[in-house]
Design a protein around this motif. Structure first.
Motif, PDB file in Angstrom:
ATOM      1  N   PHE A 197       0.880  -1.178   0.118  1.00 28.39           N
ATOM      2  CA  PHE A 197      -0.183   0.191  -0.230  1.00 28.39           C
ATOM      3  C   PHE A 197       1.364   1.344  -0.155  1.00 28.39           C
ATOM      4  O   PHE A 197       0.728   2.678  -0.782  1.00 28.39           O
ATOM      5  N   LEU A 198       1.681   1.655   1.275  1.00 33.94           N
ATOM      6  CA  LEU A 198       2.353   2.937   0.712  1.00 33.94           C
ATOM      7  C   LEU A 198       3.559   2.262   0.364  1.00 33.94           C
ATOM      8  O   LEU A 198       3.302   4.252  -0.732  1.00 33.94           O
ATOM      9  N   TRP A 199       4.261   1.962  -0.449  1.00 35.11           N
ATOM     10  CA  TRP A 199       5.398   1.225  -1.955  1.00 35.11           C
ATOM     11  C   TRP A 199       4.248   1.421  -3.006  1.00 35.11           C
ATOM     12  O   TRP A 199       4.670   2.140  -4.356  1.00 35.11           O
ATOM     13  N   THR A 234      -4.753   3.245   3.595  1.00 35.55           N
ATOM     14  CA  THR A 234      -3.215   2.108   4.622  1.00 35.55           C
ATOM     15  C   THR A 234      -3.598   1.898   5.663  1.00 35.55           C
ATOM     16  O   THR A 234      -4.036   0.623   6.404  1.00 35.55           O
ATOM     17  N   ALA A 235      -3.939   3.242   6.466  1.00 35.90           N
ATOM     18  CA  ALA A 235      -4.756   2.494   7.869  1.00 35.90           C
ATOM     19  C   ALA A 235      -6.170   1.736   7.314  1.00 35.90           C
ATOM     20  O   ALA A 235      -6.571   1.172   8.632  1.00 35.90           O
ATOM     21  N   LEU A 274     -10.507   1.596  13.368  1.00 41.09           N
ATOM     22  CA  LEU A 274      -9.805   2.799  14.346  1.00 41.09           C
ATOM     23  C   LEU A 274      -8.686   2.859  14.879  1.00 41.09           C
ATOM     24  O   LEU A 274      -8.250   3.989  15.111  1.00 41.09           O
ATOM     25  N   TYR A 275      -8.391   1.817  15.554  1.00 42.16           N
ATOM     26  CA  TYR A 275      -7.485   2.016  16.120  1.00 42.16           C
ATOM     27  C   TYR A 275      -5.985   1.930  15.379  1.00 42.16           C
ATOM     28  O   TYR A 275      -5.151   1.718  16.082  1.00 42.16           O
ATOM     29  N   ALA A 276      -6.067   1.485  14.274  1.00 39.12           N
ATOM     30  CA  ALA A 276      -5.298   1.503  12.996  1.00 39.12           C
ATOM     31  C   ALA A 276      -5.075   2.417  12.528  1.00 39.12           C
ATOM     32  O   ALA A 276      -3.436   3.170  12.628  1.00 39.12           O
TER      33      ALA A 276
END
Length: 226
Positions: free
Chosen positions: A83-85, A101-102, A146-148
């Motif tokens: 995802f980030l990459w 990503t979250a 939400l925690y992520a």
């Protein structure tokens, strides 16, 4: 031609053969009986060194906390990779990339990591202590997302603090000394997640102790009234 007569053994030779045969069957019978009736009480003591010769290579098991940490770091690093990459070139806005990503991290935590921990638990609920939200179902799914957001925000804060510290020492400008990579991202995310879970358990123990202390005078007073 007549058949040759078999040479008959002399009495001493016959007696010796009988004794040898009898001793052979007696020893084998005793060996079978010893094998059948063998247990810890009548077995001879054997040293650990001798036992290791027949055990083969002794495998050392990893502690559970290390297994859980490695599994979490691997999954979180994979999310960073895909995802980030993977989406970094398609989502120009950093906030959009953070949001997607979250959500992916929350889904991986709820659907993959927590499912694996519950599946391999020795008893029901034994591995719940490694989860921030062990609850299953729709409520647990959205709570994990939400925690992520919280954990990912703290990971981003850690990266910013490290980069600012490096830049303040090197006095470099226009560069990012520490970039986001799957391995380090996975370790950072796993470490913050572990710390928050430990804090959750600590607060739970504090609240439980406070409730226990608060209930003691009431119970004592009831006992005196009786």
């Amino acid at each position: 031609m007549g058949k040759k007569r078999r040479k008959q053994a002399s009495p001493p030779e016959r007696d010796e053969a009988i004794r040898t045969t009898s001793e052979y069957y007696r020893l084998n019978t005793r060996a079978v009986e010893d094998l059948v009736t063998a247990d810890e009480s009548n077995s001879p003591a054997v040293s650990e060194e001798e036992l290791n010769k027949y055990r083969g290579r002794v495998r050392k098991k990893l502690p559970l906390w290390l297994k859980v940490s490695l599994v979490k770091a691997w999954f979180y690093g994979s999310v960073c990779f895909f995802f980030l990459w993977g989406l970094g070139g398609y989502l120009a806005d950093a906030l959009d990339l953070f949001f997607v990503t979250a959500i992916a991290l929350g889904m991986v935590t709820d659907l993959l990591i927590n499912t694996l921990l519950k599946y391999y638990a020795e008893t029901d609920g034994a591995n719940d202590r490694w989860m921030m939200v062990p609850r299953r179902g729709v409520a647990g799914f959205f709570l994990n997302i939400l925690y992520a957001f919280l954990v990912l925000g703290l990971v981003d804060l850690v990266y910013n603090v490290i980069n600012l510290a490096i830049l303040s020492v090197t006095h470099a400008t226009g560069t990012v000394p520490l970039g986001v990579g799957p391995i380090l991202f996975g370790l950072f995310y796993m470490g913050i997640d572990t710390g928050l879970i430990a804090l959750k358990h600590l607060l739970g123990r504090i609240v439980a102790d406070a409730r226990a202390k608060a209930s003691q005078p009431a119970d004592h007073g009831k006992g005196n009234q009786k």
